[in-house]
Design a protein around this motif. Sequence first.
Motif, PDB file in Angstrom:
ATOM      1  N   GLY A 132       0.689  -1.137   0.150  1.00 51.33           N
ATOM      2  CA  GLY A 132      -0.064   0.126  -0.029  1.00 51.33           C
ATOM      3  C   GLY A 132       1.033   1.307  -0.008  1.00 51.33           C
ATOM      4  O   GLY A 132       0.564   2.220  -0.824  1.00 51.33           O
ATOM      5  N   LEU A 133       2.041   1.379   0.769  1.00 50.78           N
ATOM      6  CA  LEU A 133       2.873   2.367   0.788  1.00 50.78           C
ATOM      7  C   LEU A 133       3.409   2.679  -0.427  1.00 50.78           C
ATOM      8  O   LEU A 133       3.582   3.535  -0.848  1.00 50.78           O
ATOM      9  N   ALA A 134       4.152   1.462  -1.160  1.00 54.08           N
ATOM     10  CA  ALA A 134       4.582   1.504  -2.414  1.00 54.08           C
ATOM     11  C   ALA A 134       3.844   2.169  -3.343  1.00 54.08           C
ATOM     12  O   ALA A 134       4.385   2.912  -4.413  1.00 54.08           O
ATOM     13  N   HIS A 135       2.725   1.708  -3.444  1.00 55.87           N
ATOM     14  CA  HIS A 135       1.700   2.089  -4.468  1.00 55.87           C
ATOM     15  C   HIS A 135       1.259   3.733  -4.326  1.00 55.87           C
ATOM     16  O   HIS A 135       1.319   4.452  -5.435  1.00 55.87           O
ATOM     17  N   TRP A 136       1.022   4.199  -3.096  1.00 58.76           N
ATOM     18  CA  TRP A 136       1.021   5.584  -2.981  1.00 58.76           C
ATOM     19  C   TRP A 136       2.135   6.288  -3.468  1.00 58.76           C
ATOM     20  O   TRP A 136       1.778   7.336  -4.029  1.00 58.76           O
ATOM     21  N   GLN A 137       3.280   5.933  -3.107  1.00 57.42           N
ATOM     22  CA  GLN A 137       4.510   6.666  -3.572  1.00 57.42           C
ATOM     23  C   GLN A 137       4.449   6.906  -5.033  1.00 57.42           C
ATOM     24  O   GLN A 137       4.994   7.737  -5.611  1.00 57.42           O
ATOM     25  N   CYS A 166       4.240  26.978  -2.315  1.00 61.33           N
ATOM     26  CA  CYS A 166       3.199  26.144  -1.695  1.00 61.33           C
ATOM     27  C   CYS A 166       3.440  25.312  -0.472  1.00 61.33           C
ATOM     28  O   CYS A 166       3.042  25.239   0.600  1.00 61.33           O
ATOM     29  N   GLY A 167       4.471  24.350  -0.916  1.00 56.27           N
ATOM     30  CA  GLY A 167       4.836  23.281   0.597  1.00 56.27           C
ATOM     31  C   GLY A 167       4.056  22.464   1.090  1.00 56.27           C
ATOM     32  O   GLY A 167       4.189  22.071   2.068  1.00 56.27           O
ATOM     33  N   ARG A 168       2.994  22.296   0.459  1.00 55.70           N
ATOM     34  CA  ARG A 168       1.900  21.320   0.965  1.00 55.70           C
ATOM     35  C   ARG A 168       2.351  19.980   1.272  1.00 55.70           C
ATOM     36  O   ARG A 168       2.859  19.269   0.466  1.00 55.70           O
ATOM     37  N   LEU A 169       1.938  19.494   2.192  1.00 54.83           N
ATOM     38  CA  LEU A 169       2.109  18.001   2.579  1.00 54.83           C
ATOM     39  C   LEU A 169       1.053  17.242   2.149  1.00 54.83           C
ATOM     40  O   LEU A 169      -0.169  17.452   2.154  1.00 54.83           O
ATOM     41  N   HIS A 170       1.526  15.906   1.426  1.00 52.82           N
ATOM     42  CA  HIS A 170       0.416  14.980   1.217  1.00 52.82           C
ATOM     43  C   HIS A 170       0.637  13.610   2.075  1.00 52.82           C
ATOM     44  O   HIS A 170       1.676  13.266   2.203  1.00 52.82           O
ATOM     45  N   PHE A 171      -0.359  13.177   2.172  1.00 55.13           N
ATOM     46  CA  PHE A 171      -0.423  11.952   3.302  1.00 55.13           C
ATOM     47  C   PHE A 171      -0.966  10.792   2.277  1.00 55.13           C
ATOM     48  O   PHE A 171      -1.621  10.893   1.499  1.00 55.13           O
ATOM     49  N   PRO A 172      -0.498   9.801   2.766  1.00 58.39           N
ATOM     50  CA  PRO A 172      -0.994   8.385   2.084  1.00 58.39           C
ATOM     51  C   PRO A 172      -2.703   8.298   2.002  1.00 58.39           C
ATOM     52  O   PRO A 172      -3.314   8.498   3.037  1.00 58.39           O
ATOM     53  N   SER A 237     -16.157  -6.204  11.290  1.00 61.50           N
ATOM     54  CA  SER A 237     -14.780  -6.015  11.455  1.00 61.50           C
ATOM     55  C   SER A 237     -14.225  -5.377  10.009  1.00 61.50           C
ATOM     56  O   SER A 237     -15.075  -4.851   9.364  1.00 61.50           O
ATOM     57  N   SER A 238     -12.951  -4.952   9.928  1.00 61.65           N
ATOM     58  CA  SER A 238     -12.136  -4.449   8.867  1.00 61.65           C
ATOM     59  C   SER A 238     -11.096  -5.011   8.301  1.00 61.65           C
ATOM     60  O   SER A 238     -10.506  -6.016   8.858  1.00 61.65           O
ATOM     61  N   GLN A 239     -10.620  -4.680   7.115  1.00 59.25           N
ATOM     62  CA  GLN A 239      -9.644  -5.348   6.663  1.00 59.25           C
ATOM     63  C   GLN A 239      -8.842  -4.424   5.652  1.00 59.25           C
ATOM     64  O   GLN A 239      -9.467  -3.859   4.839  1.00 59.25           O
ATOM     65  N   PRO A 240      -7.452  -4.180   5.932  1.00 56.81           N
ATOM     66  CA  PRO A 240      -6.914  -3.508   4.806  1.00 56.81           C
ATOM     67  C   PRO A 240      -6.726  -4.334   3.433  1.00 56.81           C
ATOM     68  O   PRO A 240      -6.815  -5.687   3.446  1.00 56.81           O
ATOM     69  N   TRP A 241      -7.067  -3.589   2.460  1.00 59.25           N
ATOM     70  CA  TRP A 241      -7.121  -4.144   0.947  1.00 59.25           C
ATOM     71  C   TRP A 241      -6.351  -3.261   0.052  1.00 59.25           C
ATOM     72  O   TRP A 241      -7.095  -2.620  -0.780  1.00 59.25           O
ATOM     73  N   PRO A 242      -5.001  -3.314   0.070  1.00 58.96           N
ATOM     74  CA  PRO A 242      -4.259  -2.503  -0.780  1.00 58.96           C
ATOM     75  C   PRO A 242      -4.114  -3.095  -1.971  1.00 58.96           C
ATOM     76  O   PRO A 242      -2.931  -3.254  -2.702  1.00 58.96           O
ATOM     77  N   MET A 243      -5.246  -3.278  -2.792  1.00 59.21           N
ATOM     78  CA  MET A 243      -5.354  -3.651  -4.183  1.00 59.21           C
ATOM     79  C   MET A 243      -6.283  -2.774  -5.047  1.00 59.21           C
ATOM     80  O   MET A 243      -7.598  -3.192  -5.277  1.00 59.21           O
ATOM     81  N   PRO A 244      -5.729  -1.450  -5.385  1.00 56.64           N
ATOM     82  CA  PRO A 244      -4.473  -1.290  -4.828  1.00 56.64           C
ATOM     83  C   PRO A 244      -4.327  -0.028  -3.365  1.00 56.64           C
ATOM     84  O   PRO A 244      -3.524  -0.168  -2.971  1.00 56.64           O
TER      85      PRO A 244
END
Length: 323
Positions: A132-137, A166-172, A237-244
């Motif tokens: 998930g982190l690599a996809h966002w990057q 500008c200098g704005r921060l972007h988060f995953p 319940s919940s589930q991370p689903w990084p697809m993508p």
Amino acid sequence: MGTPTPPNTFAGLSLILDRMAERRDDAAWVAAQAAAPDARFLLLDADGRAFLHADHDALRWLDASERKRLCADAPAWLLGIAHGRPHFLLAPAGDTHAAGLETSLHARRASLREAGLLLPADEAGLFAYAKGLAHWQRETRHCAHCGAPLAIVSAGHRMQCTNAACGRLHFPRTDAAIIVIVEHEGACLLGRQASWPPGRYSTLAGFIEPGEALEDAVRREVMEESGVLVGEVHYHSSQPWPMPASLMVGFTAVARDPAIRLRDCELEDARWFTPRQIVDGIADGSFLPSTPLSVSYRLLEHWLRERAGLELDALLAARAEHA
């Protein structure tokens, strides 16, 4: 609807991992962790596939010396501390040496879908986190406000606009979606898409819209896809689903009006299934649930156990034994 089933695939990572978010901006500390002799590095190729051991189902982590020798140009992004050891992501920009790395590491590559049910729970969760982190990057390259290029900061977990004005921060980004098993008078509502294998039925799901509570998203999605009117909604319940880049939030619900009227053409079919119909369908091969990788499987598993004392795993094992 009773006690939830065991953790979903990719969930429960907090039991073994401290993400060390408060140290991500401490460049010296992060560098020291990456140089530690017990540091571990998870290498992903350009398609988000991980390297697994060639002869058994486990991630092929790189140690510090292998990282320096094989991937010296790839930045190491902090995942956190797990089992007392620092863990990092390596996601090289190119993929020209991936095949050669399989030989060097005595490894094979696998997607998250392939590996999710093969790996130990902690490794499956770490793979999902890293993917998930690599996809966002890879997908987040320019500032959404001014269009200037972004630079990765905070050990891989933020992007900062390079335009000084500008200098704005972007988060995953994580796109939340609901997934729900709806019941009415001893039956559950399941649907299927035309592209799925014959006989496969699953719980209904959909993305949350702006200004919408989770429970409202459940009611809207079920109504849009099946025409069924939902009343009570309860978190399961919940589930991370990084697809993508999704988070599946699972619910149970009760229908107020069970009439099915397919509305938005997303489903080829939707039906009410009793436990007996599911049992018979699994036995004769006419019913195929979602794979155990997904929270959909856990929702159906939980419903069958609570409503009929049946174990979905056992039903499928019996079918496989007699197939």
